[in-house]
Design an enzyme around this catalytic site. Structure first.
Site, PDB file in Angstrom:
ATOM      1  N   ASP A  78       0.830  -1.203   0.000  1.00 31.08           N
ATOM      2  CA  ASP A  78       0.000   0.000   0.000  1.00 31.08           C
ATOM      3  C   ASP A  78       0.861   1.249   0.000  1.00 31.08           C
ATOM      4  O   ASP A  78       1.791   1.353   0.802  1.00 31.08           O
ATOM      5  CB  ASP A  78      -0.842   0.020   1.293  1.00 31.08           C
ATOM      6  CG  ASP A  78      -2.314  -0.119   0.958  1.00 31.08           C
ATOM      7  OD1 ASP A  78      -2.610  -0.309  -0.224  1.00 31.08           O
ATOM      8  OD2 ASP A  78      -3.140  -0.014   1.877  1.00 31.08           O
ATOM      9  N   TYR A 282      -7.162   5.389  -4.533  1.00 29.89           N
ATOM     10  CA  TYR A 282      -6.742   4.972  -3.185  1.00 29.89           C
ATOM     11  C   TYR A 282      -7.627   5.556  -2.076  1.00 29.89           C
ATOM     12  O   TYR A 282      -7.790   6.764  -1.978  1.00 29.89           O
ATOM     13  CB  TYR A 282      -5.281   5.400  -2.974  1.00 29.89           C
ATOM     14  CG  TYR A 282      -4.717   4.878  -1.676  1.00 29.89           C
ATOM     15  CD1 TYR A 282      -4.392   3.533  -1.534  1.00 29.89           C
ATOM     16  CD2 TYR A 282      -4.548   5.718  -0.577  1.00 29.89           C
ATOM     17  CE1 TYR A 282      -3.893   3.042  -0.340  1.00 29.89           C
ATOM     18  CE2 TYR A 282      -4.044   5.237   0.620  1.00 29.89           C
ATOM     19  CZ  TYR A 282      -3.724   3.895   0.732  1.00 29.89           C
ATOM     20  OH  TYR A 282      -3.247   3.408   1.918  1.00 29.89           O
TER      21      TYR A 282
END
Length: 516
Positions: A78, A282
Site C-alpha cells: 500500500d 486509493y
C-alpha cells in the site's frame, strides 16, 4: 503457493503482515505474567518478531530475499505509512541489504500499475515515512500495553486503553455528562401572519425563544390586528461553490448521514471498489484535492462514468474545456494521496452490490460536481416592526442551481447543526416586499418548544471531532471506533454511540493525560 515467478520478476506478498513488534514476554519470560511491579515495560531497543500465523509466507519471502540471482527489490505494498512499515519490517527481519525501489500508485487499474512501474522511485526517498510509521507503532505499543496492564492489574478487571482510543472515549463521556447534567426548559415562539408572508418574533438579542408564558400572551394581545412597517429588506446575491472532492473521513461522514453506514463499513465497501472493481482511487487519503499531473486524465475519467443516471450530467462537460480551479487541483494540499475520485475503468453498474452502488454514487456525483458552476441564489432578509416589536424572515430565490443540479437541484444544507426555529433557506418563497410598506398582523401563532440537550455523537459527528483533535488517521479512525465497541466501552443504539458502564468506569480510572 507463496510466490509467482516470471522471466524477469518474482512476485510475492505479505498478506497477514508477516512481521510485528515483539511481545513483552519475548524480552523477558517473567512478563508473561501481568504484575504491577514490572511496569512500565520500556525496552531499550524494540525487537521485531515473525507473526506465528503467517510464518510460512515469511519463510518463503525470506528465502527469495536470500537468492543470489535476485538483485533488487520493488516495494509495492500500500502506498501509505502502514504499507511502508510492513515492507521495511520484513526487509529488516530478513536482513535485506541490496538496492530497493518503491512503486507509488493511487489506483489499481492496469494502466495505473503499468505507469507506476515505468516511474519507480528510489526506496530511500521514503525513509522518513517509514520512521514516522515506526514511531507511531512503538508509541502505541508502549502506551497501550503499559496502561492496559496497569489498569487491569490494579482494578482486577480487563480494562483496555490506548493512545487514540481513550481520548476518543473521553469525548463521548464528556458529551454524556453534558447530556445528563442538562435541565430542559419549556419555551414558546411567536410567528405573525401578515397575509402573504409570515415572520418570526425575535428579542433585541436575536433570540426568538420566550421563556415566560404570560409574556407570549401579552405580546399576542398587543400585536394581533395591529399594523406596522417593513423597516428593512436586504437583498444579496449568494454564490456557493461546489464542495471539495472526498477524502476518506468526509466520505465516511456522508455515508453515515445518508445511509447509516458505520465508518468501518464504508472503509470495507470502499476497499472493494478500489481493489476488486478498480473503480475508485486509493481510499485511505486525507486530502480533498487533486494534483496537477492528473489534469489530463479528468476527461477520460468523466467519460468512463458517463453511464446510466450519470450520462446526462457528465456528457455536457465532455463537450467543452473543463474549468480547473484551485478548489479542484492544488499540489500544495496533497501529501501522500489525492482525493478519492473514479478511475478511468468503465463501470458496469449492475455488477455492484447495493452498498457498493450507494458509495460509488456518492463518489461519482461529487466528482462530476467539481466541474459545475457555483449555485447562485438571491437571499432576502426582511425585518418588520409592529408596535416596537421586530419580526424577521429570510427567503431565497434560486437563480442557477449550478453544481446542485448534480444532486437533483436540492438546495438544502447537509449540516446537522441547523438552528431549530428557522426554516431552512430555500424553503420560504417570499412575495416582492418593499421597505417602508405598511403591513398588518392578521393573527399570531404560538408554538411550544423545549430546550434540547446536546446530541449524542453518531459516527459522522465523532469522526469530525476526531479529525479536529488530530486523533488517529483516516486509515485508523474506523478501527478505533470498532475497538471501543468490541471492548464494550461504547455501544451503538440505532445510529448513536452511547458509553457503557465499563466505559464510564475506565474513563474515571485512567489518568487525565491520557483522556485528553
Amino acid at each position: 503457493k507463496s510466490y509467482i515467478e516470471g522471466p524477469k520478476y518474482v512476485v510475492t506478498w505479505a498478506l497477514g503482515h508477516l512481521v510485528g513488534l515483539a511481545e513483552p514476554e519475548d524480552y523477558n519470560k517473567k512478563f508473561a505474567t501481568w504484575a504491577l511491579e514490572d511496569l512500565p515495560i520500556l525496552p531499550e531497543k524494540t525487537k521485531l518478531k515473525v507473526l506465528r500465523e503467517t510464518n510460512q509466507q515469511y519463510k518463503a519471502v525470506q528465502h527469495l530475499m536470500k537468492r543470489q540471482d535476485i538483485e533488487e527489490l520493488i516495494v509495492a505494498t500500500d502506498a501509505a505509512r502502514e504499507g511502508e512499515l510492513l515492507a521495511r519490517w520484513i526487509m529488516n527481519m530478513a536482513g535485506w541489504k541490496k538496492p530497493f525501489q518503491r512503486l507509488w500508485i493511487s489506483s489499481q487499474t492496469d494502466k495505473a500499475i503499468k505507469e507506476g512501474f515505468a516511474k519507480l522511485r528510489p526506496g530511500r526517498e521514503f525513509d522518513r515515512l517509514y520512521e514516522s510509521a515506526r514511531c507511531r507503532a512503538e508509541a502505541d505499543w508502549m502506551i497501550g500495553l503499559n496502561v492496559t496492564r496497569a489498569l487491569t492489574c490494579k482494578f482486577g478487571s480487563p480494562l483496555s486503553a490506548g493512545r487514540v482510543q481513550t481520548p476518543t472515549l473521553g469525548m463521548i463521556m464528556d458529551r454524556e455528562q453534558e447530556i445528563t447534567g442538562f435541565r430542559s426548559v419549556d419555551f414558546e415562539t411567536l410567528t405573525a401572519d401578515f397575509g402573504d408572508f409570515q415572520a418570526a418574533w425575535r428579542a433585541s438579542n436575536g433570540d426568538g425563544r420566550i421563556f415566560e408564558k404570560d409574556k407570549t400572551a401579552s405580546l399576542k394581545d398587543k400585536l394581533t390586528g395591529r399594523s406596522g412597517r417593513i423597516i428593512k429588506v436586504q437583498k444579496s446575491e449568494k454564490s456557493e461553490p461546489h464542495p471539495l472532492a472526498y477524502d476518506l473521513t468526509e466520505l465516511q461522514r456522508d455515508a453515515n448521514r445518508k445511509f447509516g453506514f458505520s465508518a468501518k463499513q464504508t472503509s470495507s465497501v470502499l476497499q472493494r471498489l478500489y481493489e476488486q472493481h478498480k473503480l475508485v482511487t486509493y481510499p485511505r487519503t486525507d486530502s480533498r484535492y487533486l494534483t496537477s499531473d492528473m489534469t489530463g486524465t479528468l476527461k477520460e475519467r468523466l467519460d468512463s462514468v458517463a453511464v446510466g443516471p450519470y450520462a446526462v450530467l457528465a456528457r455536457p462537460l465532455l463537450r467543452k474545456q473543463l474549468p480547473i480551479t484551485k478548489r479542484i487541483v492544488d499540489d500544495s494540499k496533497v501529501s501522500d494521496h489525492h482525493a478519492i475520485i473514479p478511475t478511468e475503468q468503465t463501470v458496469l453498474l449492475n455488477g455492484l452490490s447495493t452498498e457498493e452502488r450507494k458509495l460509488y454514487d456518492l463518489i461519482v456525483r461529487r466528482f462530476i460536481s467539481l466541474f459545475y458552476p457555483p449555485a447562485r441564489y438571491d437571499a432576502v432578509a426582511v425585518t418588520v416592526n409592529v408596535e416596537g416589536e421586530n419580526f424577521h424572515v429570510k427567503g431565497t430565490t434560486v437563480k442557477d442551481a449550478g453544481w446542485r443540479e448534480v444532486y437533483g437541484g436540492d438546495m438544502s444544507s447537509d449540516d446537522e447543526e441547523e438552528s431549530v426555529d428557522e426554516p431552512a433557506a430555500g424553503s420560504v418563497k417570499l412575495p416582492e416586499l418593499r421597505e417602508g410598506a405598511a403591513v398588518t398582523i392578521s393573527r399570531c401563532m404560538v408554538r411550544a418548544g423545549r430546550t434540547q440537550p446536546p446530541k449524542r455523537y453518531n459516527e459522522a459527528s465523532l469522526l469530525t471531532q476526531m479529525e479536529k483533535h488530530g486523533l488517529g488517521t483516516p486509515a485508523t479512525r474506523a478501527d478505533i471506533i470498532e475497538k471501543l465497541v468490541s471492548s464494550d466501552t461504547i455501544e451503538r443504539q440505532g445510529n448513536l454511540l452511547h458509553p457503557t458502564g465499563k466505559g464510564k468506569q475506565l474513563i474515571e480510572l485512567v489518568s487525565t493525560q491520557l483522556r485528553t
